[in-house]
Design an enzyme around this catalytic site. Structure first.
Site, PDB file in Angstrom:
ATOM      1  N   LYS A 116       0.123  -5.238   1.800  1.00  0.00           N
ATOM      2  CA  LYS A 116      -0.041  -6.030   0.570  1.00  0.00           C
ATOM      3  C   LYS A 116       0.165  -7.527   0.796  1.00  0.00           C
ATOM      4  O   LYS A 116      -0.421  -8.346   0.080  1.00  0.00           O
ATOM      5  CB  LYS A 116       0.926  -5.529  -0.494  1.00  0.00           C
ATOM      6  CG  LYS A 116       0.587  -4.128  -0.974  1.00  0.00           C
ATOM      7  CD  LYS A 116       1.489  -3.684  -2.093  1.00  0.00           C
ATOM      8  CE  LYS A 116       1.204  -2.231  -2.414  1.00  0.00           C
ATOM      9  NZ  LYS A 116       1.370  -1.886  -3.797  1.00  0.00           N
ATOM     10  N   GLU A 200       8.172 -10.788  -4.924  1.00  0.00           N
ATOM     11  CA  GLU A 200       7.366 -11.606  -5.841  1.00  0.00           C
ATOM     12  C   GLU A 200       8.054 -11.691  -7.191  1.00  0.00           C
ATOM     13  O   GLU A 200       8.974 -10.933  -7.488  1.00  0.00           O
ATOM     14  CB  GLU A 200       5.916 -11.124  -5.929  1.00  0.00           C
ATOM     15  CG  GLU A 200       5.678  -9.735  -6.370  1.00  0.00           C
ATOM     16  CD  GLU A 200       4.184  -9.344  -6.268  1.00  0.00           C
ATOM     17  OE1 GLU A 200       3.765  -8.534  -7.089  1.00  0.00           O
ATOM     18  OE2 GLU A 200       3.461  -9.848  -5.386  1.00  0.00           O
ATOM     19  N   ARG A 290     -10.827   2.298  -1.806  1.00  0.00           N
ATOM     20  CA  ARG A 290     -11.197   3.713  -1.971  1.00  0.00           C
ATOM     21  C   ARG A 290     -11.721   3.920  -3.382  1.00  0.00           C
ATOM     22  O   ARG A 290     -11.657   3.017  -4.204  1.00  0.00           O
ATOM     23  CB  ARG A 290      -9.965   4.581  -1.762  1.00  0.00           C
ATOM     24  CG  ARG A 290      -8.833   4.154  -2.711  1.00  0.00           C
ATOM     25  CD  ARG A 290      -7.680   5.113  -2.743  1.00  0.00           C
ATOM     26  NE  ARG A 290      -6.480   4.527  -3.303  1.00  0.00           N
ATOM     27  CZ  ARG A 290      -6.175   4.484  -4.584  1.00  0.00           C
ATOM     28  NH1 ARG A 290      -7.013   4.969  -5.482  1.00  0.00           N
ATOM     29  NH2 ARG A 290      -5.058   3.942  -5.012  1.00  0.00           N
TER      30      ARG A 290
HETATM   31  P1  ADP Z   1      -5.324   4.759  -8.855  1.00  0.00           P
HETATM   32  O1  ADP Z   1      -5.320   3.311  -9.082  1.00  0.00           O
HETATM   33  O2  ADP Z   1      -6.607   5.311  -8.392  1.00  0.00           O
HETATM   34  O3  ADP Z   1      -4.697   5.507  -9.961  1.00  0.00           O
HETATM   35  P2  ADP Z   1      -2.947   5.376  -7.457  1.00  0.00           P
HETATM   36  O4  ADP Z   1      -2.262   4.308  -6.684  1.00  0.00           O
HETATM   37  O5  ADP Z   1      -2.337   5.834  -8.725  1.00  0.00           O
HETATM   38  O6  ADP Z   1      -4.420   4.904  -7.616  1.00  0.00           O
HETATM   39  O7  ADP Z   1      -3.148   6.589  -6.478  1.00  0.00           O
HETATM   40  C1  ADP Z   1      -4.127   7.597  -6.645  1.00  0.00           C
HETATM   41  C2  ADP Z   1      -3.529   8.925  -6.328  1.00  0.00           C
HETATM   42  O8  ADP Z   1      -3.036   8.973  -5.033  1.00  0.00           O
HETATM   43  C3  ADP Z   1      -2.389   9.275  -7.242  1.00  0.00           C
HETATM   44  O9  ADP Z   1      -2.465  10.646  -7.523  1.00  0.00           O
HETATM   45  C4  ADP Z   1      -1.162   8.932  -6.419  1.00  0.00           C
HETATM   46  O10 ADP Z   1      -0.090   9.766  -6.761  1.00  0.00           O
HETATM   47  C5  ADP Z   1      -1.644   9.177  -5.028  1.00  0.00           C
HETATM   48  N1  ADP Z   1      -1.105   8.224  -4.058  1.00  0.00           N
HETATM   49  C6  ADP Z   1      -1.493   6.972  -3.848  1.00  0.00           C
HETATM   50  N2  ADP Z   1      -0.856   6.413  -2.834  1.00  0.00           N
HETATM   51  C7  ADP Z   1      -0.003   7.328  -2.389  1.00  0.00           C
HETATM   52  C8  ADP Z   1       0.952   7.372  -1.335  1.00  0.00           C
HETATM   53  N3  ADP Z   1       1.143   6.348  -0.550  1.00  0.00           N
HETATM   54  N4  ADP Z   1       1.659   8.493  -1.160  1.00  0.00           N
HETATM   55  C9  ADP Z   1       1.450   9.548  -1.961  1.00  0.00           C
HETATM   56  N5  ADP Z   1       0.558   9.578  -2.948  1.00  0.00           N
HETATM   57  C10 ADP Z   1      -0.163   8.501  -3.159  1.00  0.00           C
HETATM   58  P1  ADP Z   2       0.771   0.617  -6.028  1.00  0.00           P
HETATM   59  O1  ADP Z   2       0.265   0.240  -4.680  1.00  0.00           O
HETATM   60  O2  ADP Z   2       1.853   1.595  -5.986  1.00  0.00           O
HETATM   61  O3  ADP Z   2      -0.330   0.924  -6.969  1.00  0.00           O
HETATM   62  P2  ADP Z   2       0.943  -1.991  -7.301  1.00  0.00           P
HETATM   63  O4  ADP Z   2       1.358  -3.184  -6.549  1.00  0.00           O
HETATM   64  O5  ADP Z   2      -0.500  -1.829  -7.569  1.00  0.00           O
HETATM   65  O6  ADP Z   2       1.501  -0.711  -6.565  1.00  0.00           O
HETATM   66  O7  ADP Z   2       1.723  -1.961  -8.676  1.00  0.00           O
HETATM   67  C1  ADP Z   2       1.668  -0.876  -9.554  1.00  0.00           C
HETATM   68  C2  ADP Z   2       2.180  -1.318 -10.920  1.00  0.00           C
HETATM   69  O8  ADP Z   2       3.488  -1.875 -10.806  1.00  0.00           O
HETATM   70  C3  ADP Z   2       1.361  -2.398 -11.587  1.00  0.00           C
HETATM   71  O9  ADP Z   2       0.264  -1.877 -12.279  1.00  0.00           O
HETATM   72  C4  ADP Z   2       2.391  -3.013 -12.509  1.00  0.00           C
HETATM   73  O10 ADP Z   2       2.586  -2.218 -13.649  1.00  0.00           O
HETATM   74  C5  ADP Z   2       3.668  -2.956 -11.682  1.00  0.00           C
HETATM   75  N1  ADP Z   2       3.887  -4.215 -10.924  1.00  0.00           N
HETATM   76  C6  ADP Z   2       3.540  -4.476  -9.652  1.00  0.00           C
HETATM   77  N2  ADP Z   2       3.872  -5.730  -9.296  1.00  0.00           N
HETATM   78  C7  ADP Z   2       4.454  -6.284 -10.377  1.00  0.00           C
HETATM   79  C8  ADP Z   2       5.029  -7.577 -10.666  1.00  0.00           C
HETATM   80  N3  ADP Z   2       5.067  -8.549  -9.769  1.00  0.00           N
HETATM   81  N4  ADP Z   2       5.537  -7.788 -11.904  1.00  0.00           N
HETATM   82  C9  ADP Z   2       5.511  -6.809 -12.838  1.00  0.00           C
HETATM   83  N5  ADP Z   2       4.994  -5.601 -12.638  1.00  0.00           N
HETATM   84  C10 ADP Z   2       4.474  -5.324 -11.422  1.00  0.00           C
END
Ligand code: ADP
Ligand code: ADP
Ligand code: MG
Length: 500
Positions: A116, A200, A290
């Site tokens: 990230k 952040e 993806r």
């Molecule tokens: P989306 O934005 O498509 O909802 P998510 O980050 O929620 O993406 O992930 C999609 C699916 O993959 C979800 O079912 C989540 O639980 C699973 N997932 C994503 N990243 C991981 C991870 N690093 N380990 C386990 N499950 C993951």
């Molecule tokens: P993942 O890879 O698990 O999807 P993300 O970085 O996309 O993680 O963050 C998932 C969610 O966490 C975001 O949709 C938001 O709700 C919260 N989040 C992430 N970063 C921040 C931030 N800097 N401040 C507030 N909420 C955050």
């Protein structure tokens, strides 16, 4: 030319991909773990291979076994779906090393975007606003202090390779900094194989907005609109919609910037750029290289089959659309139907599906893998289906969702359908007051509890009325039957007596 695709996934997405493959006349190969042996994706694929028993490391994450099956089945390509190995650069590399095609970006892109910090850096260089924070890893408490002095509390410590809503620690004040840093590093190394974390600014109650894009192997990149995904629980989306509430001008300028970045990276296949929206500003968050869970809302308002496009790109075809072809029509909502009890802290449910009624009608789509008598295992994700609805506008989509959610009936285990019903009836949802703290802000649990009680009372009343009605109906029927018999007897008598 591709002819056989192995689907390295399970559940609804495996079925979604099989359907797209069939449209393109590709043969499909499914893989499954022991506990998934009654899964629908096995029945739908042309061929299916068992990965054996054990936890996910031994099955759906077992790169060696999956490649072996791909070679054995003479597959040409592997579609990883979402979750599992979909973002694994090592997997994509192994796939390519074995002369197969990975339906997704190149291993080097996965490697760069998986981090990230790296992704944020690239976005910043492309002139995209990012959330203020550290420019690299945080190795010590003093480094963390330096950054927090600059950006101020609250902050969020995030695992560089995190995903699935895990590996994030919010820190409100300096007292909690050290322990949170250590905690986050531990989770990061345990779940994501690297202890690298960064800091952040924690943005209070933002909106989650994202942009879908597609790229082929010939340098064509297009953006396909935006999605609003702020209704979340534990950083996981539960309702998504398209379009989001940003203006067309912003959609286009942001989309253009993302396309330029993708072009610069020689990105190929589908991707999503995620942003956090606060006070009219959109901050870049990450890129998911993806297909995403919520891709159908984009499909519903554009008519584009995103998985078909992914497969065409993997087949070395040019994108079927150029930017000017992308038109939006209406509004779409997606409800993630999870086997979890919203009244019991969302505890995952498992068990046999006793009955299932799937809603239908115009613009109603239900992507699922469950069927009556199917035994839902407890080892995997709680997502059992996605209800996707399109309306002429948002109000229409809500009204259609109301009907469809009422039609949708799953018995045998508890689901979060009641939660969705409660959410769409809130004024906040109807007035687009959607932010990531929606569930807490609207005290949805209290509303749900109240609904449950009302439902119980309604059930009692309905039962009483039903019983009374039954009594009444039976006596009515009995009465009319007696009347009829009397009439018949009378008739016979009259005939015998020669009156007629
Ligand atoms: P989306 O934005 O498509 O909802 P998510 O980050 O929620 O993406 O992930 C999609 C699916 O993959 C979800 O079912 C989540 O639980 C699973 N997932 C994503 N990243 C991981 C991870 N690093 N380990 C386990 N499950 C993951
Ligand atoms: P993942 O890879 O698990 O999807 P993300 O970085 O996309 O993680 O963050 C998932 C969610 O966490 C975001 O949709 C938001 O709700 C919260 N989040 C992430 N970063 C921040 C931030 N800097 N401040 C507030 N909420 C955050
Ligand atoms: Mg994310």
């Amino acid at each position: 030319m591709l002819s056989t695709i192995l689907i390295a996934n399970r559940g609804e997405i495996a079925i979604r991909i099989i359907r797209a493959c069939r449209l393109l006349n590709f043969k499909t190969v499914a893989i499954f773990s022991d506990i998934d042996s009654t899964s629908l994706h096995i029945k739908m694929a042309d061929e299916a291979f068992c990965l054996g028993s054990g936890d996910v490391q031994d099955t759906y994450l077992n790169i060696e076994k999956i490649i072996e099956i791909a070679l054995k089945s003479q597959s040409d390509a592997i579609h990883p779906g979402y979750g599992f190995l979909s973002e694994s650069a090592i997997f994509a590399e192994e796939v390519e090393k074995n002369g197969l095609i990975f339906v997704g970006p190149s291993p080097s892109i996965l490697h760069r975007l998986g981090n990230k910090i790296e992704a944020k850096k690239m976005a910043k260089e492309a002139g995209i606003l990012t959330v203020p924070g550290s420019s690299g890893y945080i190795n010590s408490v003093s480094e963390a202090e330096q950054i927090t002095n600059k950006i101020g509390y609250p902050i969020i410590i995030k695992a560089a390779y995190g995903g699935g809503g895990r590996g994030m620690e919010i820190v409100e004040n300096p007292d909690a900094l050290e322990i949170s840093l250590m905690g986050c590093q531990t989770i990061a190394s345990k779940f994501f194989g690297s202890s690298e974390v960064f800091i952040e600014k924690y943005i209070h109650a933002p909106r989650h907005v994202e942009i879908q894009f597609l790229a082929d192997n010939f340098g064509n990149v297009i953006h396909i609109g935006d999605r609003e995904c702020s209704i979340q629980r534990s950083y996981q989306k539960i309702i998504e919609e398209a379009p989001s509430f940003i203006s067309a001008r912003r959609r286009n300028s942001l989309g253009e910037k993302i396309c330029n970045l993708a072009k610069k990276l020689s990105y190929r296949n589908a991707g999503t750029a995620e942003f956090l929206w606060k006070d009219r500003k959109l901050y870049f968050n990450e890129i998911n290289p993806r297909i995403q869970v919520e891709h159908p809302v984009t499909e519903m308002i554009t008519g584009i089959d995103l998985v078909v496009q992914q497969l065409r790109v993997a087949n070395n075809e040019e994108l079927s659309y150029s930017q000017k072809d992308i038109k939006f029509s209406g509004h779409a909502l997606e409800f993630r139907i999870n086997a979890e009890d919203p009244l019991k802290a969302f505890y995952p449910q498992t068990g046999k599906i006793l009955s299932l009624n799937i809603p239908g009608g115009n613009d109603v789509r239900f992507d699922t893998f469950i069927y009556p008598n199917y035994n839902l295992p407890n080892q995997y994700d709680s997502l059992i289906g996605k209800l996707i609805i399109r309306g002429e506008n948002r109000e229409d989509a809500i009204q259609k969702s109301r009907l469809a959610l009422n039609e949708l009936a799953i018995s045998g285990l508890t689901t979060n359908i009641s939660l969705h019903k409660a959410i769409i009836e809130t004024e906040e949802f109807q007035h687009r007051q959607i932010t990531t703290d929606f569930l807490e802000r609207t005290k949805i649990n209290q509303i749900l509890n109240h609904y449950e009680k009302l439902k119980l009372v309604a059930l009692l009343i309905a039962n009483t009325i039903h019983k009374q009605k039954q009594d009444y109906d039976i006596s009515n029927i009995q009465r009319s039957r007696e009347d009829y018999n009397r009439w018949r007897e009378q008739n016979k008598l009259e005939q015998q007596n020669g009156y007629r």
